[in-house]
Design an enzyme around this catalytic site. Sequence first.
Site, mmCIF file in Angstrom:
data_model
loop_
_atom_site.group_PDB
_atom_site.id
_atom_site.type_symbol
_atom_site.label_atom_id
_atom_site.label_comp_id
_atom_site.label_asym_id
_atom_site.label_seq_id
_atom_site.Cartn_x
_atom_site.Cartn_y
_atom_site.Cartn_z
ATOM 1 N N ASP A 18 0.582 -6.544 -7.063
ATOM 2 C CA ASP A 18 -0.888 -6.576 -6.952
ATOM 3 C C ASP A 18 -1.460 -7.026 -8.290
ATOM 4 O O ASP A 18 -0.771 -7.019 -9.318
ATOM 5 C CB ASP A 18 -1.428 -5.176 -6.606
ATOM 6 C CG ASP A 18 -2.954 -5.158 -6.518
ATOM 7 O OD1 ASP A 18 -3.531 -6.045 -5.866
ATOM 8 O OD2 ASP A 18 -3.576 -4.264 -7.120
ATOM 9 N N TYR A 50 -8.543 -10.348 -10.138
ATOM 10 C CA TYR A 50 -8.254 -11.661 -9.576
ATOM 11 C C TYR A 50 -9.443 -12.129 -8.717
ATOM 12 O O TYR A 50 -9.639 -13.321 -8.537
ATOM 13 C CB TYR A 50 -7.023 -11.597 -8.656
ATOM 14 C CG TYR A 50 -5.677 -11.661 -9.359
ATOM 15 C CD1 TYR A 50 -5.540 -11.405 -10.717
ATOM 16 C CD2 TYR A 50 -4.530 -11.982 -8.636
ATOM 17 C CE1 TYR A 50 -4.300 -11.458 -11.330
ATOM 18 C CE2 TYR A 50 -3.289 -12.045 -9.242
ATOM 19 C CZ TYR A 50 -3.170 -11.780 -10.589
ATOM 20 O OH TYR A 50 -1.949 -11.843 -11.193
ATOM 21 N N GLY A 51 -10.170 -11.152 -8.169
ATOM 22 C CA GLY A 51 -11.181 -11.445 -7.150
ATOM 23 C C GLY A 51 -12.355 -12.282 -7.606
ATOM 24 O O GLY A 51 -13.165 -12.711 -6.785
ATOM 25 N N ASN A 82 -5.115 -8.475 -1.144
ATOM 26 C CA ASN A 82 -5.733 -9.391 -0.171
ATOM 27 C C ASN A 82 -6.071 -10.719 -0.833
ATOM 28 O O ASN A 82 -5.928 -11.791 -0.238
ATOM 29 C CB ASN A 82 -7.022 -8.779 0.391
ATOM 30 C CG ASN A 82 -6.771 -7.545 1.230
ATOM 31 O OD1 ASN A 82 -6.748 -7.604 2.443
ATOM 32 N ND2 ASN A 82 -6.557 -6.414 0.580
ATOM 33 N N THR A 83 -6.533 -10.646 -2.072
ATOM 34 C CA THR A 83 -6.963 -11.842 -2.803
ATOM 35 C C THR A 83 -5.767 -12.760 -3.061
ATOM 36 O O THR A 83 -5.821 -13.958 -2.784
ATOM 37 C CB THR A 83 -7.615 -11.416 -4.140
ATOM 38 O OG1 THR A 83 -8.587 -10.401 -3.869
ATOM 39 C CG2 THR A 83 -8.268 -12.573 -4.838
ATOM 40 N N GLU A 160 -9.173 0.756 -11.633
ATOM 41 C CA GLU A 160 -8.342 0.388 -12.796
ATOM 42 C C GLU A 160 -8.561 1.372 -13.953
ATOM 43 O O GLU A 160 -7.677 1.583 -14.773
ATOM 44 C CB GLU A 160 -8.668 -1.034 -13.271
ATOM 45 C CG GLU A 160 -8.221 -2.127 -12.320
ATOM 46 C CD GLU A 160 -6.709 -2.349 -12.301
ATOM 47 O OE1 GLU A 160 -6.155 -2.704 -13.338
ATOM 48 O OE2 GLU A 160 -6.101 -2.162 -11.222
ATOM 49 N N THR A 193 -7.017 -3.808 -1.696
ATOM 50 C CA THR A 193 -6.111 -2.661 -1.759
ATOM 51 C C THR A 193 -6.521 -1.611 -2.794
ATOM 52 O O THR A 193 -5.969 -0.511 -2.802
ATOM 53 C CB THR A 193 -4.672 -3.142 -2.034
ATOM 54 O OG1 THR A 193 -4.675 -3.961 -3.223
ATOM 55 C CG2 THR A 193 -4.139 -3.961 -0.876
ATOM 56 N N HIS A 194 -7.480 -1.946 -3.644
ATOM 57 C CA HIS A 194 -7.992 -0.924 -4.567
ATOM 58 C C HIS A 194 -8.890 0.091 -3.846
ATOM 59 O O HIS A 194 -9.017 1.238 -4.282
ATOM 60 C CB HIS A 194 -8.820 -1.565 -5.686
ATOM 61 C CG HIS A 194 -7.993 -2.201 -6.766
ATOM 62 N ND1 HIS A 194 -7.312 -3.373 -6.590
ATOM 63 C CD2 HIS A 194 -7.768 -1.814 -8.056
ATOM 64 C CE1 HIS A 194 -6.694 -3.699 -7.725
ATOM 65 N NE2 HIS A 194 -6.960 -2.764 -8.629
#
Length: 263
Positions: A18, A50-51, A82-83, A160, A193-194
Site C-alpha cells: 500500500d 498517492y491519491g 485502490n489508487t 498515517e 484502504t485507509h
Amino acid sequence: MKTDDLEDLRKHPIGVFDSGMGGISVLRELVKVMPHEDFIYFGDSVNAPYGTKRTEEIRELTIHHVEGLMAQGAKGIVVACNTATSAAVAVLRKMYPELPLVGIEPAIKPAAVQNPGARIVVMATPMTIRQEKFQKLMAHYEDQIRIVPLPCPGLMEFVERGDLEGEDLRTYLHELLGEVSREPIDGIVLGCTHYPFVRKMIQEIVGDNVTIYDGGPGTAREMRRRLAQNDLLNPQQEQGQVTFYNSRNTEEELALCRSLFRA
Ligand code: DGL
C-alpha cells in the site's frame, strides 16, 4: 513447475503493498482467512499520499515496490490500495502473467446487490475517482443505484499519523459528509484502504442506519481462491508470521503498523 519447486514456493510469504498504512486493514482480513500464511507488508509512507499524484508516478512507484516484494520471494501479491490498483494492476498483470496478483476496488457491487435503488456514497482518493477504472465501475451500476462519488483529500493523513478518533478528525469528517448528507444516504463504500480505520467515527456521524462497505474481506477471499487454484496455499499448521516494512523505516512508523494491525 517441478514438485520440489512447488513445495518450496508454497512456503513463501504473500506480499502486501500500500502507499502507507492503509493496506493493513486488508492485511487483517488476509490473516483472518489465511492464518497459516506468512506475510510481508510494505507501506510507502515516504511517498504517500498517492491519491493526489499523477497516474504515471503512482504506476512507477507501485511497479517498483511490487518488484521489491517479489525479490523478497513473495509467491503472490495483494495491491492493498485502490489508487495503486487503478493506476498499475493492469500493467503488472501483463508484466507478470504467472503471478497470483490481486488488487482492490471500491465495493460498489455488494452495495448495489443489497440495496437496489439506493443512494450510495463512495469515499475514495481524488485519483481513484478520476480514473477510467472507477468511471467504468460507476457506469456499470448506474442503473441499479445512485452513486455519489466523494473525494476525500487529506483523510488518509489522519490514519498515517495514527489519529483515529481525535477532534480534528471529527471536524474534518463532519465537513466532508455534511454536503452529501443533505439527502438521505443508504450506504457508504470505503473506497480507500485507509478508511476502515476511521469507520467507527464515520458511522457515528452518519448514524447506524447507514451500511458501510469495505472491499478488504472480498479481496482477501479472492487471494485465497487464487492461491488455492495455483496449489500455492501454505501447508504449515502453525500460525504464520507477519513482517512489516515501510519506506520511512523508523521504529515509530513500524510500531504504528503493528498497532494498526491489532486495532
Ligand atoms: N490507501 C490508498 C487507497 O486505497 C490511498 C491512500 C493514498 O495514498 O492517497 O486508495
